[in-house]
Scaffold this active site. Sequence first.
Site, PDB file in Angstrom:
ATOM      1  N   ASP A   1    -109.280  -4.368  28.525  1.00 49.40           N
ATOM      2  CA  ASP A   1    -110.208  -4.622  29.141  1.00 49.40           C
ATOM      3  C   ASP A   1    -111.815  -5.891  28.620  1.00 49.40           C
ATOM      4  OD1 ASP A   1    -108.325  -3.951  31.296  1.00 49.40           O
ATOM      5  OD2 ASP A   1    -108.993  -1.625  31.384  1.00 49.40           O
TER       6      ASP A   1
ATOM      7  N   LYS B   1    -114.050   3.594  36.623  1.00 50.61           N
ATOM      8  CA  LYS B   1    -112.452   2.409  38.060  1.00 50.61           C
ATOM      9  C   LYS B   1    -111.149   3.603  37.655  1.00 50.61           C
ATOM     10  CE  LYS B   1    -110.304  -0.282  37.595  1.00 50.61           C
ATOM     11  NZ  LYS B   1    -108.303   0.061  37.737  1.00 50.61           N
ATOM     12  N   ASN B   2    -110.869   3.538  35.955  1.00 53.60           N
ATOM     13  CA  ASN B   2    -109.855   4.455  35.373  1.00 53.60           C
ATOM     14  C   ASN B   2    -110.240   5.461  35.140  1.00 53.60           C
ATOM     15  OD1 ASN B   2    -108.614   1.530  35.581  1.00 53.60           O
ATOM     16  ND2 ASN B   2    -108.759   1.520  32.980  1.00 53.60           N
TER      17      ASN B   2
ATOM     18  N   CYS C   1     -96.399  -7.545  37.040  1.00 57.13           N
ATOM     19  CA  CYS C   1     -97.483  -7.391  36.878  1.00 57.13           C
ATOM     20  C   CYS C   1     -97.818  -8.436  36.365  1.00 57.13           C
ATOM     21  CB  CYS C   1     -97.346  -6.100  35.893  1.00 57.13           C
ATOM     22  SG  CYS C   1     -99.582  -6.248  35.911  1.00 57.13           S
TER      23      CYS C   1
ATOM     24  N   ARG D   1    -110.700  -4.446  43.439  1.00 61.16           N
ATOM     25  CA  ARG D   1    -110.508  -4.397  43.223  1.00 61.16           C
ATOM     26  C   ARG D   1    -110.788  -3.385  41.695  1.00 61.16           C
ATOM     27  NH1 ARG D   1    -105.370  -4.981  40.399  1.00 61.16           N
ATOM     28  NH2 ARG D   1    -105.713  -3.191  39.890  1.00 61.16           N
TER      29      ARG D   1
ATOM     30  N   ARG E   1     -95.433  -4.628  30.851  1.00 61.23           N
ATOM     31  CA  ARG E   1     -95.615  -2.771  32.054  1.00 61.23           C
ATOM     32  C   ARG E   1     -94.748  -1.953  31.451  1.00 61.23           C
ATOM     33  NH1 ARG E   1    -102.258  -3.943  34.185  1.00 61.23           N
ATOM     34  NH2 ARG E   1    -102.493  -1.759  33.332  1.00 61.23           N
TER      35      ARG E   1
HETATM   36  C1  UD1 Z   1    -104.762   1.322  31.437  1.00 57.94           C
HETATM   37  C2  UD1 Z   1    -105.658   0.924  32.363  1.00 57.94           C
HETATM   38  C3  UD1 Z   1    -105.607  -0.884  31.911  1.00 57.94           C
HETATM   39  C4  UD1 Z   1    -106.048  -1.056  30.481  1.00 57.94           C
HETATM   40  C5  UD1 Z   1    -104.863  -0.780  30.071  1.00 57.94           C
HETATM   41  C6  UD1 Z   1    -105.079  -0.767  28.937  1.00 57.94           C
HETATM   42  C7  UD1 Z   1    -106.032   2.744  34.061  1.00 57.94           C
HETATM   43  C8  UD1 Z   1    -105.547   2.118  35.534  1.00 57.94           C
HETATM   44  N1  UD1 Z   1    -105.360   0.849  33.924  1.00 57.94           N
HETATM   45  O1  UD1 Z   1    -103.609   0.674  31.894  1.00 57.94           O
HETATM   46  O2  UD1 Z   1    -107.151  -0.969  32.855  1.00 57.94           O
HETATM   47  O3  UD1 Z   1    -106.202  -2.072  30.397  1.00 57.94           O
HETATM   48  O4  UD1 Z   1    -105.129   0.403  29.926  1.00 57.94           O
HETATM   49  O5  UD1 Z   1    -106.589  -0.127  27.728  1.00 57.94           O
HETATM   50  O6  UD1 Z   1    -106.568   3.240  33.506  1.00 57.94           O
HETATM   51  N2  UD1 Z   1     -96.484   0.680  27.273  1.00 57.94           N
HETATM   52  C9  UD1 Z   1     -94.975   0.794  27.265  1.00 57.94           C
HETATM   53  N3  UD1 Z   1     -94.640   1.775  27.842  1.00 57.94           N
HETATM   54  C10 UD1 Z   1     -95.045   2.880  29.078  1.00 57.94           C
HETATM   55  C11 UD1 Z   1     -96.325   2.695  28.821  1.00 57.94           C
HETATM   56  C12 UD1 Z   1     -96.780   1.703  28.332  1.00 57.94           C
HETATM   57  O7  UD1 Z   1     -94.575   0.554  26.446  1.00 57.94           O
HETATM   58  O8  UD1 Z   1     -94.594   3.753  28.933  1.00 57.94           O
HETATM   59  C13 UD1 Z   1     -96.790  -0.487  26.502  1.00 57.94           C
HETATM   60  C14 UD1 Z   1     -97.959  -1.048  27.663  1.00 57.94           C
HETATM   61  O9  UD1 Z   1     -96.800  -1.949  28.174  1.00 57.94           O
HETATM   62  C15 UD1 Z   1     -99.022  -2.145  27.073  1.00 57.94           C
HETATM   63  C16 UD1 Z   1     -99.388  -0.863  26.363  1.00 57.94           C
HETATM   64  O10 UD1 Z   1     -98.615   0.515  26.530  1.00 57.94           O
HETATM   65  O11 UD1 Z   1     -98.672  -2.773  25.903  1.00 57.94           O
HETATM   66  C17 UD1 Z   1    -100.596  -0.374  26.753  1.00 57.94           C
HETATM   67  O12 UD1 Z   1    -100.781   0.103  28.218  1.00 57.94           O
HETATM   68  P1  UD1 Z   1    -100.920   1.316  29.020  1.00 57.94           P
HETATM   69  O13 UD1 Z   1    -102.196   2.415  28.103  1.00 57.94           O
HETATM   70  O14 UD1 Z   1    -100.426   2.247  29.443  1.00 57.94           O
HETATM   71  O15 UD1 Z   1    -101.626   0.820  30.047  1.00 57.94           O
HETATM   72  P2  UD1 Z   1    -102.204   1.461  31.050  1.00 57.94           P
HETATM   73  O16 UD1 Z   1    -102.176   2.402  31.586  1.00 57.94           O
HETATM   74  O17 UD1 Z   1    -100.856   1.328  32.689  1.00 57.94           O
END
Ligand code: UD1
Length: 416
Positions: free
Chosen positions: A304, A22-23, A116, A396, A121
């Site tokens: 995850d 999925k990811n 969320c 999902r 996030r």
């Molecule tokens: C992706 C995965 C999700 C997984 C996560 C961590 C997808 C679609 N989803 O989610 O399944 O659990 O990676 O491996 O691929 N953060 C910030 N600022 C930002 C972006 C992120 O502070 O602009 C922080 C988030 O709050 C979190 C950390 O970075 O604490 C990691 O998040 P991130 O890797 O961005 O998660 P996703 O990409 O949303």
Amino acid sequence: MQKLSIHGGVALAGEVRVAGAKNAALPILAASLLASAPLRVTNLPQLNDVRTMIRLLERMGVKAETGAHEATLDASGLTEAFAPYDLVKTMRASILALGPLTARHGEARVSLPGGCAIGERPVDLHIKGLAAMGATITIEAGYIHATAPRLKGARIFMDTVTVTGTENLMMAACLAEGETALENAAREPEVVDLARCLIAMGARIHGHGTDVISIEGVKSLGGAEHSVMPDRIEAGTFLVAAAATRGNVTLTAAPVSSLEAVIDKLREAGASIAVGDDTVRITLRQRPRAVSLRTAPHPGFPTDMQAQFIALNAVADGTAHVTETIFENRFMHVQELRRLGARIDIEGNTAIIAGVERLTGAAVMATDLRASASLVIAGLVAQGETLIDRIYHLDRGYERIESRLSALGARIARVS
Ligand code: UD1
């Protein structure tokens, strides 16, 4: 509303083919926005999130032809660079449209994902990165509005490792003028799969899979065909389910090299694991041993898989400490697991799990995708019936979970 009914106590046995990730599928579908010729994506998992992403692209004027496990996406006639709140709120990964749209269309309006269940996030790093590439960004009425006649390559340091942030900026940089360096980039296998797809489309990317990705922008990207990598989280979930039920399961089409952290922990729990080129066979006959772990960005232990290992530890011999370092509110499965008889305390971002001999079935509620998976695993070991409500979370991210677990001997059914 549909529920899953599980009568636990059966050791899982047999073979299961791992579905596409999925990811990896979601950013790869979004990458179609960058190209002026069709992108054919195969090994697509049949999941609600994949359908949502395709619907989102169609609203923008992308022509989609979909088959059972594939889709061909033609963004040559892109009409509207807009990702509305009603779709984004159901799937945060819609934010992946922001980078490609800004780069190719010069403008994008993408809804902020909003709250969320598993934590705050934010998407500030996506926005800062695009701004560093020269985009003008405003936030109005819950929407991110980005404009840029042509993005310019930049050196971008992300102070937190972000998976979709890295993907968004890598996609945007493909069409920027000059070179972009993404520092402290995510090294997740899904980022690498996306990079491979982009390279097949004509992008110039180096360093994917390391923490510095460099991208030399090109004027345009073309069509390509890409097969999505297998899902390491789905694979890991099946392995944990096999271990928790003291079963014997073989995964085929497995993403072997991306499963190291999970396989190490399962071996520590007492499982014997035989790894082939694309197969993983797990056997565990005795009660699993408690395993402590700490989540971390790849190649560390994946967040995850945290919930599934809490379910495993709930019936293990001994006490485990599971520390969540990525998301601040990712223990919602704990109170549901307690309803099945699990003994779990939370101290800050650590769950302390004292394994019990047996769990007992009860009615529980799924709260997010991976939390749902942990409830399924607990239901598979619990005595009596476990009834899981709100399984739309599960749909999902897991393709036909009940029929694939049934094929391994589980007594599991979807009921309304
Ligand atoms: C992706 C995965 C999700 C997984 C996560 C961590 C997808 C679609 N989803 O989610 O399944 O659990 O990676 O491996 O691929 N953060 C910030 N600022 C930002 C972006 C992120 O502070 O602009 C922080 C988030 O709050 C979190 C950390 O970075 O604490 C990691 O998040 P991130 O890797 O961005 O998660 P996703 O990409 O949303």
